[in-house]
Each structure stands twice: as C-alpha cells, then as structure tokens.
Design an enzyme around this catalytic site. Structure first.
Site, PDB file in Angstrom:
ATOM      1  N   ASP A   1       0.869  -1.170   0.000  1.00 13.93           N
ATOM      2  CA  ASP A   1       0.000   0.000   0.000  1.00 13.93           C
ATOM      3  C   ASP A   1       0.910   1.225   0.000  1.00 13.93           C
ATOM      4  O   ASP A   1       1.334   1.688   1.055  1.00 13.93           O
ATOM      5  CB  ASP A   1      -0.901  -0.031   1.230  1.00 13.93           C
ATOM      6  CG  ASP A   1      -1.951   1.045   1.182  1.00 13.93           C
ATOM      7  OD1 ASP A   1      -1.904   1.895   0.284  1.00 13.93           O
ATOM      8  OD2 ASP A   1      -2.824   1.038   2.057  1.00 13.93           O
TER       9      ASP A   1
ATOM     10  N   TRP B   1       6.230  -3.888   7.854  1.00 10.56           N
ATOM     11  CA  TRP B   1       5.128  -4.838   7.877  1.00 10.56           C
ATOM     12  C   TRP B   1       5.456  -5.943   6.887  1.00 10.56           C
ATOM     13  O   TRP B   1       6.269  -5.747   5.976  1.00 10.56           O
ATOM     14  CB  TRP B   1       3.799  -4.169   7.574  1.00 10.56           C
ATOM     15  CG  TRP B   1       3.386  -4.014   6.132  1.00 10.56           C
ATOM     16  CD1 TRP B   1       2.559  -4.831   5.421  1.00 10.56           C
ATOM     17  CD2 TRP B   1       3.732  -2.953   5.239  1.00 10.56           C
ATOM     18  NE1 TRP B   1       2.372  -4.346   4.146  1.00 10.56           N
ATOM     19  CE2 TRP B   1       3.088  -3.198   4.006  1.00 10.56           C
ATOM     20  CE3 TRP B   1       4.550  -1.817   5.363  1.00 10.56           C
ATOM     21  CZ2 TRP B   1       3.229  -2.346   2.914  1.00 10.56           C
ATOM     22  CZ3 TRP B   1       4.691  -0.970   4.270  1.00 10.56           C
ATOM     23  CH2 TRP B   1       4.032  -1.246   3.070  1.00 10.56           C
TER      24      TRP B   1
ATOM     25  N   ASP C   1       9.719   0.404   3.863  1.00  8.25           N
ATOM     26  CA  ASP C   1       9.508   1.747   3.336  1.00  8.25           C
ATOM     27  C   ASP C   1      10.854   2.425   3.138  1.00  8.25           C
ATOM     28  O   ASP C   1      11.809   2.163   3.874  1.00  8.25           O
ATOM     29  CB  ASP C   1       8.678   2.583   4.321  1.00  8.25           C
ATOM     30  CG  ASP C   1       7.195   2.220   4.288  1.00  8.25           C
ATOM     31  OD1 ASP C   1       6.758   1.564   3.325  1.00  8.25           O
ATOM     32  OD2 ASP C   1       6.476   2.607   5.228  1.00  8.25           O
TER      33      ASP C   1
ATOM     34  N   ASN D   1      -0.394  -2.439   6.792  1.00 10.98           N
ATOM     35  CA  ASN D   1       0.251  -1.608   5.776  1.00 10.98           C
ATOM     36  C   ASN D   1      -0.215  -0.153   5.805  1.00 10.98           C
ATOM     37  O   ASN D   1       0.190   0.636   4.952  1.00 10.98           O
ATOM     38  CB  ASN D   1       0.108  -2.236   4.378  1.00 10.98           C
ATOM     39  CG  ASN D   1      -1.303  -2.190   3.815  1.00 10.98           C
ATOM     40  OD1 ASN D   1      -2.164  -1.458   4.309  1.00 10.98           O
ATOM     41  ND2 ASN D   1      -1.545  -2.969   2.772  1.00 10.98           N
ATOM     42  N   ASP D   2      -1.045   0.213   6.768  1.00 10.44           N
ATOM     43  CA  ASP D   2      -1.478   1.610   6.893  1.00 10.44           C
ATOM     44  C   ASP D   2      -0.514   2.457   7.713  1.00 10.44           C
ATOM     45  O   ASP D   2      -0.583   3.687   7.684  1.00 10.44           O
ATOM     46  CB  ASP D   2      -2.861   1.690   7.559  1.00 10.44           C
ATOM     47  CG  ASP D   2      -3.975   1.510   6.551  1.00 10.44           C
ATOM     48  OD1 ASP D   2      -3.698   1.464   5.344  1.00 10.44           O
ATOM     49  OD2 ASP D   2      -5.142   1.409   6.978  1.00 10.44           O
TER      50      ASP D   2
END
Lengths: 179, 378, 179, 378
Positions: free
Chosen positions: A78, A103, A122, A150-151
């Site tokens: 995401d 994650w 990330d 994934n938020d």
C-alpha cells in the site's frame, strides 16, 4: 506504508482470484517448509547480476514487472512502488533510507508456486514519490496488529520519518500464512 | 509432504524451467550511474501544497525516473557546479510548515547519491513566487552563488561556495533576477530598462555598475524568461524580438534585437508564452521557443508549437507541432538533443527528438505541477 | 500571488474580448477621473451591510459572482479566490493575514463602465486553499516590474510567508491604465 | 470631458440603475459566525505531499468552505473540547520539511478565528500512518489529552489541557489507538484481544488495567474503525458484527455482538469498507455504515451504499444508495442530520439528507485526498 485502493474494479476481480486461490490453499494447507531445502541454482544468480529492464525483476524465477502493482511480491502493499522512483523492488531510490522495521505479507510466486514472506520496507527521508501507487492489502490487519498493517508509516528508526516509497523484499519462504 | 512435493514437481513440469527458491534479500539504497546529457531535472511547484516542493530527475532515453529531491516551500530550481559534483538548492523552510520561523538555506546534495551533504543558511529573503530560472545563479568559475531577494526590497545574497558560507548582501534597488556568464560576475535586469553588473573580487566584494537603457518597459518590455547561450543570454521582448546579451566580459554587450515572428504571424496573434518558453542547444546553435496564438495577456498560455531558429543565420529553420500542449520546454546540451516538454497543470513530461520533432515517449506521474526544467551538464 | 492559465480557451475568447475593448479605450482615452466626483448613494451602502449570497458581491454597483474567475475585479489575478475559501472578494479567510504590499491591476466595472485600480492582497499564514484557481493576467508584468507582477508571492511583511489565497480590493478609480 | 460624461450617462440609461462609484476598501480578515451542527471538518491527507496536511471546515447547509488549518506532516485529525472553545491538533513537523529535527506538538487553535493560539510540545513519537480517528483523544471532562505513540514501541503521551503541558508517557506494550468516554479514563485495543484501561487521577497518574479477552484476532478481529455513541463506542469485527462497548465507568463493559449482515448478504460478499465507514447519530440512535461487495481483503474499497441501523432495536431500517462512491462517511449530531461522504482519491465532499438519503449538494475542491471527517459539536 500503505494506502487506499485506486481501482474499484480491483475488488471485483479479486473476489474471483482470491476465491480460487483460497480453495487451492485450503486443500494443500499453508506449510511449504520442505521446499526451502532445494538450493538456488547458479543460473539464478548470474541473471541477477546484469541490469534488469524496467519491466522485469532481473532475478531468475521471479516473474513479472516490478513497476506494476500486479507483480506478485506486492500482494499486501500500500504505497508508491520504489521501482518507479529510481529504486527497484528491493532497493530504495537514491538518497532514501530503508526502514529497519516493516510490515510483512505472504505472497505466492506464480513461477515456483511457493508462498514467500515479503517485507515491505519503506524508503524514508524524502517526500512522497507520487508514482505507481499500489494498494493490494492481502492479509492487512488493523493498527492494533501492527506487524501486518500496511497503513502505518513504517519510516521508524530512520534518520527521517518522511515516507517516499515502498519495496517488497523476499525474506523467506512462508511456513504458514501470517495473520 | 506428499502433496507439497507433488505441487513442486508439477510446477517444474508445467513451467519447464528451474523453480529454485528465491534468495533472501536485504534492503539497500540505489546510487546513480554516471550522468549523461539526456538526464533532465524538473521542479514540482505543487501549487495546492507548496510546502512539498520537489525536484525530479528523469532519463530521457529510458523514460525512467532516477531520483527526487524534497526542496521545501515554493521552490524555483536548483543549480549545480560545472563538473556536476554538487547540487546547490535554494530552499525555504518554516518551523511549523506554513508558519513559525522562516529559514532560507542553500541545501547541498551529492548528485550521485542525492543525499543532503551540507547546508548554508542565507538571509530569509529569497524570492518567492512562480518559479523562474533567474532566482539564483552560480558564477562560471563555481566560486560564488548569488541569490535574488525580494522583500519587496531588492537585493542579492552572496554565498562563497568554496568555503560554504554566506558572505554578505548587496542592495540592488529596482533590479531583479540574476544571471551568470563569462567572468566572475552577475547581471540583473532593472525595471527602468537598464542592466546592473556585479563583478566580484576574491572576497565577493563588488561595486555594482548600471548599463545604458536597452529596453523601454512601457513600449516593449523584456520578459523574465530567458535562455543561456554560452557566455551570452537570450532575452525576449513582449512583441517577440530576441535580444542577445553577451556577458563574457562581465558587463553586458547588447546585440541588435531581431524579430522571431513575421508581420503576418504577429497579425495572426502568434506569441511566445508559457513558464519556460525558450531554450538553446549550444551544440547545434539552435533556439527553441514555445509559441501559441493568443491575446494580449496570453503570455502564460500553453504553447501548441515549438519553433526552431538558427542563431547564426537568425532564421527559423523548423516548426514542431507538439503532441501535447506545453508551458515549459528544455533541450538537452548534446549534439543529438532531446526536447523535453511539460504542462504545469498536468503531471508528467514528454520527450521529443529535438531534431526530427518526433515524440519519443511520455514519462507519466512526474510532479503534480511540473514547471521548470534544468538540464544536467555532465 | 498568481499562477498559470487553466483554460486554454480563455486565450481564444480573450483575443476577441480585448480587441473590442482596446478600440473602445483608444477612442475615449483612459482617463475617467471626472467621474470620481459623483458621490456613492445611500442605497449602495445599505446593500453592503447584509450578508451577501455566495454568487453576489454584496455591494451595490458591483456586479458578478466573487466566487467566479469571471468577476470583473479579478482581471489581473492569479491564484485561489479567497471568496471560495471562507473569505470574500475583499476579506481574508479566518486565520489568515492580508499582505500589506500587493500587486495591482486595472479592471473595468461593467456596471458603471469605470476602470478601477484593484489591489490583489494575498492572504497569508496557511497553506494553499486549493479552490477556485483563477488566472487572468491583464497587465501582468515581469519580475523586474514587480508592482504589476502577479507571479510573485506577495506574502511579504506578514507573520508568515505562506500563500493561502488572493483578494481583489478596490483602491480607487484609475486615472490611467497602469503599465 | 464631453466624451466621458457621455459614456457615464449612456451607462446610466443602459443599466437603468445608479452608477455610483465604488467605495475604496481596506483588506481585513473574516471571523466565523457561531458554529452550528451542520458544520463539518475534513482532513486532507494529500498523499503526494504529506508535508502539506490540511483540515477543511465546511457548512453542509450552504455548501460553503468556511476555513482551513494547515496541520503539518501526515496529520490524522483534530480534537476539540466539549464547548468547542479550543481546537487541539496533534501535528508533526520536521525542521527541513522531510528531514532534520522532528517536533511533535499539539497545536491549539481558536475555533472562531482559526488562528494558532498556543502549542504544547509532546514526545516525537505520535502515530504516523493513514489517518485513524483513535490516534488521540480528549477526556470527557476536557482535562487531559492522550496521544497514541508508535515507534514501534507503543505508548501514550498524556497532556494536561488545563495547564497546557505535557505530563508524562505511559508504556502500553501490545495496545494501540485511544478512546475516551464516561469517566476520566482512556481505553485502548490490544492485539491479543483485550482492552487496556487508563484511569487518571488529578495529576494524570494511572495504573493501566487489562480486560478479559473480548475478540479473537485470528478468527474475527476487531477493526480499527469505530464510532462514538455517548459513553459507548461501537466497534466492528471483520465478519461484520457490531461490538458495542460501554466505557461510562472507565473500564469497558462488552455488550453482546450482533451481525450487521444476513447470511445471504455475507454470501453475496457484502462487507464494511473504507477509511471511516461507521458513524452514529445520537439524536436518532442510528448507526450508518458504508458497505460494498468485495473480496476478503477489500476492506479499503469504496462503498456504494450506506446502510442504516436502529441501535435500540438492532435492526436495519434504511438502505441508501450513494450517488458517489465513498471511502468515508459522517453524520451530523443533530435531530435533522446531514450525511457527509468523501472518496479519499477524489477532491470534494458530498452532502445527503441523512433521513431521506437524498443527495443535497457537492462541495467541490475540498482537499486533495479527503479522508477523515470530524463533526463539530457546538
């Protein structure tokens, strides 16, 4: 880091796709540990040494286009794809730093049929890349189950908290689907 | 276990290839290969969110994005030294994003890693507005940077690049923008039609000198868009004349202006327009300008065509009809130049073969509001 | 503050519109000073006291919709209209500060036929409003003629340099078209 | 002069109205009228430019934008006290926009002027991610604010609102999000299926207490979307059950969960989904949820419909088919509620009559990525 679904049709497609896969998985179970003992062959290593084209992973046995949200590793991603931002599926663009905590998701490699644990590191330290936004969310969990969420902005433990893009890094073969 | 091996061998048979397990990876950070002349930077104004200015680096040949810089509030463009060893980016920050204490810096980035390596704090007076090329300049010998200030008092902040420190401010009332060329000097355009020259000694001291009047701001004003041509700069008047100015010696030498449009074309409302409408390829001695048909105040309208002029012969040689209307153009610096175009309201940049005028590719999702290009001189 | 033209058609329309107006102006000249001696009537003042609807200026003799780029005062504007952001044609939205220095334009009021000097005070201290972007540019000059330049961020002399939106404020009747 | 008077009188005749000269104006700043229940805040994530987070205030009746806040990097939402006297906005800033020193604050704004009036610096650990309602909470008595931290160590930063200072941090390993209701207490959801209660004394000291397990995270996990209902909060399980939790006494009282979907609807793939899919109107005791048909991991997909439930009778009473697919919904708090909807990928918000389900208006160009609503409780 992860975000929302920009394809309303995706959900429709995914009903069919995932239903098929679920029944496959429920028949065979999730454990594929035994397969981890088969060694990687030299051909795979040689292939990864040359510069891959943008529409290929550059790794033998790793099919698909890392600049496309459909690439198998991105099943629970995401965010912006680093492969579109000057990085690749497993490297951060110049000047950004991979997050040491991430994650994870469990994605099936369509070539060898195995489920891999993917770490969505990330890349941090610049503003949003803005390219190839991808939102798949398989196995994504709420904020109170952070490991699979994934938020969350996973730019944690990095020099800067700013989110730039996301990678999908193979960290092993899944012994079970993580929940 | 039986099932699992079954799947494995079934896949082997099915794919006809080796199904070796993928190796475990560790995340790393990419660095850039050696630059080439077909790389291009483009700034993102992001008008809705100017706190988040950015600069994107793209490769015109592969169509790939190579990297990005985050460049603070309402950024114009970055500079680099003649060897492309350092990128100097004038940036503005507010301690609370859109409020609080303002800090202006020249951020320094390594062009190979795109990491910030240093910063030089300068007076919090840097020009803020729609990006212009001439908001700052680096002297041809890479020794000084001049930053144009507007508060609305006008001045220049002088930076010693070698020692990475701010030196002092020079008041330049009535004069704006800043250009470098030739000797260790900067030039500015003054609203009364003259030019101001700042020649610097080794300490950055200067005694500004005013030129004679070279344009009339009331009849045919010189615009704030321009293109560098070696030690000269090409400027443009509102009516569409080219005014070349040789700055090799420091003070400007004004060449005779000549018209880019015929009388018929003027009558037909052809005009220069856009945010970066002129660019010169020094290898081919060609000027490219973005043109459109429009009214008296259509100077920001997108251009439909690019017209190409031979600067030696002072004649138009080619007319390129663009596939995508553009507000900014830039050619690369090599003998087989690419022409980049962008429309400030549409994400993405377009790449044309500059000599044939044929559209080569579109690099999508580059910047929310791509506004100013600056070429890599490797 | 001002920005780019989001209407390609505008330029086509403006060729016709402005050509007509120019010939009108060149016939009569630009000076309309004499008219300034005619006093504003009480009816105008009374009208401006009530809360105007969004599609009206709230001022007698001041026709048009201040939330529209076509409103006559906006002839040389370039930015977000404060009237769409919680302010009006002559007031800044809550929490923002009008810039004390501005660029100016000369716009014709279609109701009284007079040319007014309009001060485009930017409202400052918050990020961009993002609504009703308007770009007209009549009389807009280069950066080296700043007084009439709508490309400059005029949030100068304010607590914060951040641009939010632009107003169009009547500061007098034009004695000549400013250049 | 003859000509000029001629024009003037010609205009008088033509318009048939008084052509008095407009008065000279001076710029001023608007303030807001008294708030009403049809005002609504919406946060702008601006995913491409998260340094430029914003919050927009709109009036659902007039369709007008009333004002805006700039809220730093990757903002979730703001809080306000029970009298709407202060807005408390947890904000994150980096000294160089996307790099440099990080400072987390609770910015305080005056709801009438939208001016920043003060700020409280808190530990630079605040949750950063896709906006969630429960990233921070204000105690029902307006005395304390709790901010959820994730570094990835989990904790709460406690702020004394009255004295406007940060008090201390409480470690809450395994527990996330934060809710206030009833007594001076905060609750959190723990990943193991329990709830953590932090009851505060006058100094903000607390001895956290764990509840019994009330959900199984492996079979039917409680989601991180929720809606307040007086001293209770409605939570939702992945399978679509409503779990009401009464927090009036501090510790949670778990009511019996009940399903929002029939067996047929579940088979038909109806699901809750979006970024803010549930909202309750306390005046009408109605729950509104955003639903769509989708696969197992479609929980972020936009919803096509809003289904309305009577919370007393625990039955569905209405089904609203939306004119515009939405990822977030919110009802106002009054007896004639408006239903606001937004799609995080499309600028603008939509306003429906919540009781009739009829679309009233669209307020366009509000936020680049409108994501979380929060209602004004005037």
């Amino acid at each position: 880091m992860g975000w929302f679904d920009n394809l309303s049709e995706r959900s429709v497609r995914s009903v069919a796709r995932r239903s098929a896969r679920r029944s496959f998985l429920s028949r065979f179970g999730f454990a594929l540990v035994g397969a981890t003992t088969i060694p990687a062959l030299p051909v795979a290593r040689a292939a990864s040494a040359r510069m891959p084209a943008p529409d290929e992973s550059g790794i033998a046995g790793d099919p698909g286009n890392p600049q496309s949200c459909d690439y198998w590793r991105y099943c629970s991603l995401d965010g912006f794809l680093c492969a579109c931002c000057g990085g690749s599926q497993n490297s951060c663009p110049p000047g950004t730093e991979p997050s040491p905590v991430t994650w994870i998701g469990t994605c099936r490699n369509p070539e060898d049929g195995k489920d891999y644990v993917i770490s969505y590191n990330d890349c941090c330290g610049k503003g949003g890349c803005g390219r190839c936004f991808c939102n798949t969310n398989e196995g994504d969990t709420p904020v109170h189950r952070p490991t699979l969420d994934n938020d969350i902005n996973w730019c944690l433990g990095t020099k800067s908290n700013a989110y730039h893009c996301s990678t999908g890094i193979v960290i092993g073969v899944a012994t079970e689907i993580l929940r | 276990m039986k099932y699992r091996l079954g799947i494995f061998f079934a896949l082997l048979a099915l794919g006809g290839i080796v199904a070796a397990e993928l190796e475990v990876e560790t995340p790393r950070t990419a660095t850039l290969p050696a630059p080439n002349a077909h790389w291009m930077w483009i700034g993102d104004l992001n008008f809705n969110a100017m706190e988040a200015s950015k600069a994107f680096l793209v490769d015109g040949d592969s169509g790939q994005m190579l990297g990005m810089l985050s460049t603070g509030y309402f950024f114009s463009s970055a500079l680099h030294d003649s060897q492309y060893k350092n990128i100097y980016s004038p940036e503005v920050y507010l301690s609370r994003g859109t409020r609080g204490e303002r800090t202006d810096i020249i951020a320094i980035y390594d062009p190979k890693t795109l990491e910030p390596t240093d910063e030089i704090v300068i007076p919090a007076k840097h020009y803020s507005g729609i990006p212009i090329t001439a908001h700052a300049a680096i002297s041809t010998d890479d020794r000084f940077i001049a930053v144009y200030n507007f508060t609305p008092a006008q001045s220049i902040s002088l930076v010693d690049v070698q020692n990475r420190k701010f030196l002092h401010e020079v008041e330049t009332p009535g004069c704006a923008e800043v250009f470098a060329a030739g000797a260790r000097a900067f030039n500015m355009i003054c609203g009364d039609g003259t030019m101001l020259t700042l020649k610097l000694d080794d300490s950055g001291n200067t005694e500004p000198v005013r030129s004679a009047k070279f344009f009339d701001p009331r009849t045919d004003i010189i615009d704030d868009k321009m293109a560098r041509y070696g030690d000269s700069w090409a400027f443009f008047t509102k009516s569409g004349k080219l005014q070349m100015i040789d700055m090799a010696g420091g003070e400007p030498k004004f060449e005779s202006p000549w018209p880019l449009f015929t009388v018929d074309e003027v009558a037909d409302n052809w005009k220069l327009g856009g945010y970066q409408y002129a660019t010169i390829c020094e290898q081919t001695n060609e000027l490219y300008v973005l043109v459109h048909r429009g009214g008296e105040y259509s100077h920001k309208d997108p251009g439909s065509d690019v017209w190409v002029y031979d600067l030696k012969a002072k004649v138009r040689t080619r007319m390129i009809s663009l596939d995508h209307a553009a507000t900014s153009i830039q050619v690369t610096t090599d003998a087989k130049p690419l022409l980049f175009t962008a429309h400030a309201e549409h994400s993405g940049v377009h790449v044309y073969d500059a000599l044939s005028g044929v559209h080569q590719r579109t690099i999508s999702e580059i910047a929310v509001n791509p506004l100013l290009f600056w070429a890599v001189h490797p």
